[in-house]
Design a protein around this motif. Structure first.
Motif, short mmCIF file in Angstrom:
data_model
loop_
_atom_site.label_atom_id
_atom_site.label_comp_id
_atom_site.label_asym_id
_atom_site.label_seq_id
_atom_site.Cartn_x
_atom_site.Cartn_y
_atom_site.Cartn_z
N ILE A 1 -7.02 20.87 17.28
CA ILE A 1 -8.35 20.34 16.99
C ILE A 1 -8.58 19.16 17.91
O ILE A 1 -7.90 18.13 17.84
N THR A 2 -9.53 19.31 18.82
CA THR A 2 -9.73 18.31 19.87
C THR A 2 -10.76 17.25 19.51
O THR A 2 -10.74 16.16 20.09
N ALA A 3 -11.68 17.55 18.59
CA ALA A 3 -12.69 16.57 18.19
C ALA A 3 -13.21 16.93 16.81
O ALA A 3 -13.19 18.11 16.42
N ALA A 4 -13.67 15.92 16.08
CA ALA A 4 -14.18 16.14 14.73
C ALA A 4 -15.16 15.03 14.39
O ALA A 4 -15.09 13.91 14.93
N VAL A 5 -16.09 15.32 13.49
CA VAL A 5 -17.04 14.32 13.03
C VAL A 5 -17.38 14.61 11.58
O VAL A 5 -17.49 15.77 11.17
N LEU A 6 -17.54 13.54 10.79
CA LEU A 6 -17.87 13.67 9.37
C LEU A 6 -19.30 13.22 9.15
O LEU A 6 -19.68 12.11 9.53
N THR A 7 -20.12 14.07 8.53
CA THR A 7 -21.52 13.74 8.28
C THR A 7 -21.65 12.88 7.03
O THR A 7 -20.70 12.72 6.26
N GLY B 1 -4.27 21.63 11.78
CA GLY B 1 -4.44 21.44 10.35
C GLY B 1 -5.40 20.31 10.01
O GLY B 1 -5.67 19.43 10.82
N VAL B 2 -5.91 20.36 8.78
CA VAL B 2 -6.78 19.33 8.22
C VAL B 2 -6.13 18.82 6.94
O VAL B 2 -5.79 19.62 6.07
N MET C 1 0.84 -1.20 0.00
CA MET C 1 0.00 0.00 0.00
C MET C 1 0.87 1.25 0.00
O MET C 1 1.99 1.24 0.50
N SER C 2 0.38 2.34 -0.57
CA SER C 2 1.10 3.61 -0.59
C SER C 2 0.10 4.75 -0.40
O SER C 2 -1.11 4.55 -0.47
N TYR C 3 0.64 5.95 -0.19
CA TYR C 3 -0.23 7.08 0.08
C TYR C 3 0.42 8.36 -0.42
O TYR C 3 1.64 8.44 -0.60
N THR C 4 -0.40 9.37 -0.63
CA THR C 4 0.06 10.71 -0.96
C THR C 4 -0.82 11.71 -0.22
O THR C 4 -2.00 11.45 0.04
N GLU C 5 -0.22 12.85 0.14
CA GLU C 5 -0.98 13.92 0.75
C GLU C 5 -1.64 14.72 -0.36
O GLU C 5 -0.99 15.45 -1.10
N LYS C 6 -2.94 14.57 -0.49
CA LYS C 6 -3.67 15.20 -1.61
C LYS C 6 -3.95 16.67 -1.34
O LYS C 6 -3.77 17.51 -2.22
N GLU C 7 -4.42 16.99 -0.15
CA GLU C 7 -4.76 18.37 0.19
C GLU C 7 -4.35 18.66 1.63
O GLU C 7 -4.40 17.77 2.49
N TYR C 8 -3.95 19.89 1.86
CA TYR C 8 -3.58 20.32 3.21
C TYR C 8 -4.22 21.67 3.47
O TYR C 8 -3.93 22.65 2.79
N PHE C 9 -5.11 21.70 4.44
CA PHE C 9 -5.77 22.94 4.82
C PHE C 9 -5.11 23.43 6.10
O PHE C 9 -5.32 22.88 7.18
N ALA C 10 -4.29 24.43 5.93
CA ALA C 10 -3.37 24.86 6.99
C ALA C 10 -4.11 25.54 8.14
O ALA C 10 -5.17 26.14 7.96
N PRO C 11 -3.53 25.47 9.33
CA PRO C 11 -4.08 26.23 10.46
C PRO C 11 -3.89 27.72 10.27
O PRO C 11 -3.06 28.16 9.46
N ALA C 12 -4.63 28.50 11.02
CA ALA C 12 -4.52 29.96 10.95
C ALA C 12 -3.26 30.41 11.70
O ALA C 12 -2.71 29.68 12.52
N PRO C 13 -2.77 31.60 11.40
CA PRO C 13 -1.59 32.12 12.11
C PRO C 13 -1.82 32.24 13.61
O PRO C 13 -2.93 32.56 14.06
N VAL D 1 -9.53 11.77 5.69
CA VAL D 1 -9.25 13.14 6.14
C VAL D 1 -8.90 13.06 7.62
O VAL D 1 -9.52 12.31 8.39
N SER D 2 -7.87 13.78 8.01
CA SER D 2 -7.39 13.73 9.39
C SER D 2 -7.22 15.12 9.97
O SER D 2 -7.06 16.10 9.23
N THR D 3 -7.22 15.21 11.29
CA THR D 3 -6.97 16.46 12.00
C THR D 3 -5.91 16.22 13.06
O THR D 3 -5.62 15.07 13.41
#
Length: 623
Positions: free
Chosen positions: A323-329, A614-615, A1-13, A607-609
């Protein structure tokens, strides 16, 4: 198996109230850099969904500055360390500690050879050195308090200027850089100083709300900008100033929650942008790079401005804290909550990158989000907070709030004629709703957990079956029953199924049923171990998912149920196979400081946090 980072949504300053924040643009005006936690973020000015991170610092970062050539970036941290690294490959070139405390600003000369570092220190407030060897090429003198900013002239003759909390700007001849004179026009903290693009002038701003211009070669004062315009002046400390590329205009950002544009030649105000009325709308940093004008809010919002517009043309937001908690609908909208109580949503239902978060309407913030869950049938999201409250949300809006008897530790959504949220603290609590999403008052009742000798720590639900994980490392399953009239949550009760899962040596931290039929139950513990059991009878399927070295924060099953992903305090994500338990793919150091949640967008995307705020979206191939 292999992986790539497709998108990175950066944290705010990262921002601090009452303190300016430095932003830096590349010479090509296509990227800008800023500090966020222990990370330096490099982000596209045109497309906020495109960003990368530098994670070489071990202390909280404070700022980063592109070299004049654009090949290197110098970044500083709270302990006075400066790291110089390649802007593309992030390869470390050199590392020094020029001062003993926080780095507030860095400057490069036009040859990309000399670096000026300024800030706070026990013996000195600044230093000038060669970027490759660290040899001293100047002495920063003349200040008695911490230096807030520096600027170097980008052509010969070499000149530099600094500003500080002692109310002075100090002008230097170079190289090597030596003290020439002190400039005392300001009557308070001086927060920022910048050379014009043509190097003919430099400008300073400060807590006295004044803007002063000086000759770029001699340091002689020229004038105060718009001195007679009392109505147009800022009413709060000015934290940052930037020049237009043609050196004809200035943009200032201030604590009065406004940005203002100034015509230098006409010595007049030409426009004001008001950001809002909240404390978080104070403006603490800015830059002007080509056609891009950016001002930074104390809340972390990156505001894109335009001359002539009285409001930002675009606002880019995100998390500043862990980011302490997250949920995907089911609609692929990710709800995330951070340590400071900020709630955001990220829409992954479209093909194009979402780029920026949407702040959840009605979220008051202030309390940490501890747990989150959703119910696919109703579309309602339940959010449990540290202030002993539960809030229900849908369509990126808070629709109801419930007071709880204690802080929620884990959360699951149950459908049983009524919509129910089942939470864990020291006991199990049911929250009953009559289906009216706008209803503000919900019913809350405690439910006893039968035969439990240990404190409950995690809960999960699937197809009428409720799994509870305990501090002693055991897992039990129950069904939820209610009386025939079903009018109140007080008549709900748990009935043991007799299923008992054991083998964990540490407390259970997360439980997750496999999708669709809920046939498998994955349990993660505080030691980094994950067991997979059959939900109906507790029979062990595999106990070999043990590659993590720290607490498991999140487990997610793929839609097919053939794979699972885990997120851990060790910062890694791991993709597991139910058919081949010994085979896995490790996404090492996915999040600096720890990965806090993971969710499947599809069988090949997760998707991870993380604690870095960051996301990230990952593409998994060659299962």
């Amino acid at each position: 198996m292999s992986y790539t980072e497709k998108e990175y949504f950066a944290p705010a300053p990262t921002t601090i109230r009452g303190q300016p924040v430095r932003l830096s643009a590349s010479p090509q005006n296509d990227l800008f850099a800023y500090a966020s936690g222990k990370t330096i973020i490099i982000r596209s000015l045109a497309d906020p969904s495109k960003s990368s991170e530098y994670t070489g610092h071990t202390q909280a970062t404070t700022m980063a500055r592109f070299s004049s050539s654009g090949y290197y970036i110098a970044s500083g941290d709270a302990q006075g360390n400066v790291r110089i690294w390649d802007a593309k490959t992030h390869t470390l070139k050199s590392q020094f500690r020029p001062i003993s405390d926080r780095i507030n600003d860095l400057g490069w000369d036009h040859e990309s050879q000399r670096v000026m570092a300024v800030g706070d220190g026990k013996t000195n407030f600044g230093h000038v050195f060669l970027y490759d060897s660290g040899n001293t090429v100047g002495c920063i003198e003349g200040h008695s308090r911490r230096i807030n900013a520096c600027a170097l002239r980008q052509r010969r003759p070499f000149r530099a200027v600094t500003c500080a909390d002692d109310g002075k700007c100090v002008f230097y001849f170079g190289a090597p850089y030596k003290y020439n004179r002190a400039l005392t026009e300001h009557k308070g903290f001086v927060h920022d100083v910048r050379y014009s693009p043509d190097d003919e002038m430099f400008v300073s701003v400060g807590a006295d709300r004044c803007i002063f211009l000086y000759d770029g070669k001699t340091g002689d004062p020229i004038r105060q900008v718009a001195k007679t315009d009392k109505e147009g002046a800022h009413t709060g400390s000015i934290f940052a100033v930037a020049w237009s590329p043609d050196a004809k205009m200035l943009v200032t950002s201030a604590a009065d929650r406004t940005c203002k544009f100034w015509d230098v030649a006409a010595d007049a105000l030409i426009g004001t942008v008001r950001m809002g009325d909240e404390v978080g709308d104070q403006q603490v940093g800015n830059l002007w790079a080509g056609e891009h004008i950016i001002s930074l809010s104390l809340s972390g919002n990156i505001n894109k401005l335009q001359v002539g517009a009285d409001a930002p043309v675009q606002v880019i937001t995100g998390h500043q804290k862990t980011i302490t908690a997250a949920v995907l609908t089911a609609e692929k909208v990710l709800y995330t909550g951070s340590y400071d109580g900020k709630l955001c949503t990220w829409d992954f239902s479209k093909d194009q990158a979402c780029g920026s978060a949407v702040v959840v309407a009605g979220s008051t913030g202030g309390a940490r989000l501890d747990a989150a869950a959703t119910d696919a049938s109703s579309g309602v999201v339940a959010l449990g907070f540290m202030d002993n409250s539960l809030r229900l949300a849908s369509d990126s809006k808070i629709t109801a709030s419930v007071a709880l008897p204690a802080e929620p530790r884990s959360l699951a959504m149950v459908s049983l004629e009524l919509t129910l949220a089942v939470l864990l603290n020291d006991t199990l609590v049911a929250i009953a709703s009559d289906g009216e999403q706008q209803q503000q008052q919900q019913q809350c009742a405690g439910i006893l957990i039968p035969d439990s000798q240990s404190a409950p720590k995690a809960v999960a639900h699937s197809n009428g079956l409720i799994a509870v994980g305990f501090h002693d490392g055991t897992v039990r399953t129950y069904t939820l029953s209610q009386n025939n009239n079903g009018n109140t949550g007080s008549m709900l009760q748990l009935l043991p199924t007799g299923t008992f899962i054991e083998g964990h040596s540490r407390e259970i931290t997360v439980l997750e049923f496999s999708p669709q039929d809920g046939a498998h139950l994955a349990s993660g513990d505080a030691g980094g171990k994950i067991f997979v059991s059959r939900a109906k009878d507790g029979a062990l399927v595999t106990a070999r998912w043990g590659s993590h070295t720290a607490r498991i924060y999140g487990i997610a099953w793929s839609p097919s149920g053939l794979h699972a992903a885990s997120a851990s305090l060790d910062g890694h994500l791991i993709i597991w196979s139910i058919e081949r338990p010994l085979k896995n793919i490790q996404l090492r150091n996915a999040h600096l400081g720890g990965a806090t949640s993971v969710h499947y967008l599809s069988d090949t995307q997760v998707v991870s946090t993380g604690t870095d705020g960051g996301v990230k979206v990952w593409e998994i191939t060659n299962y």
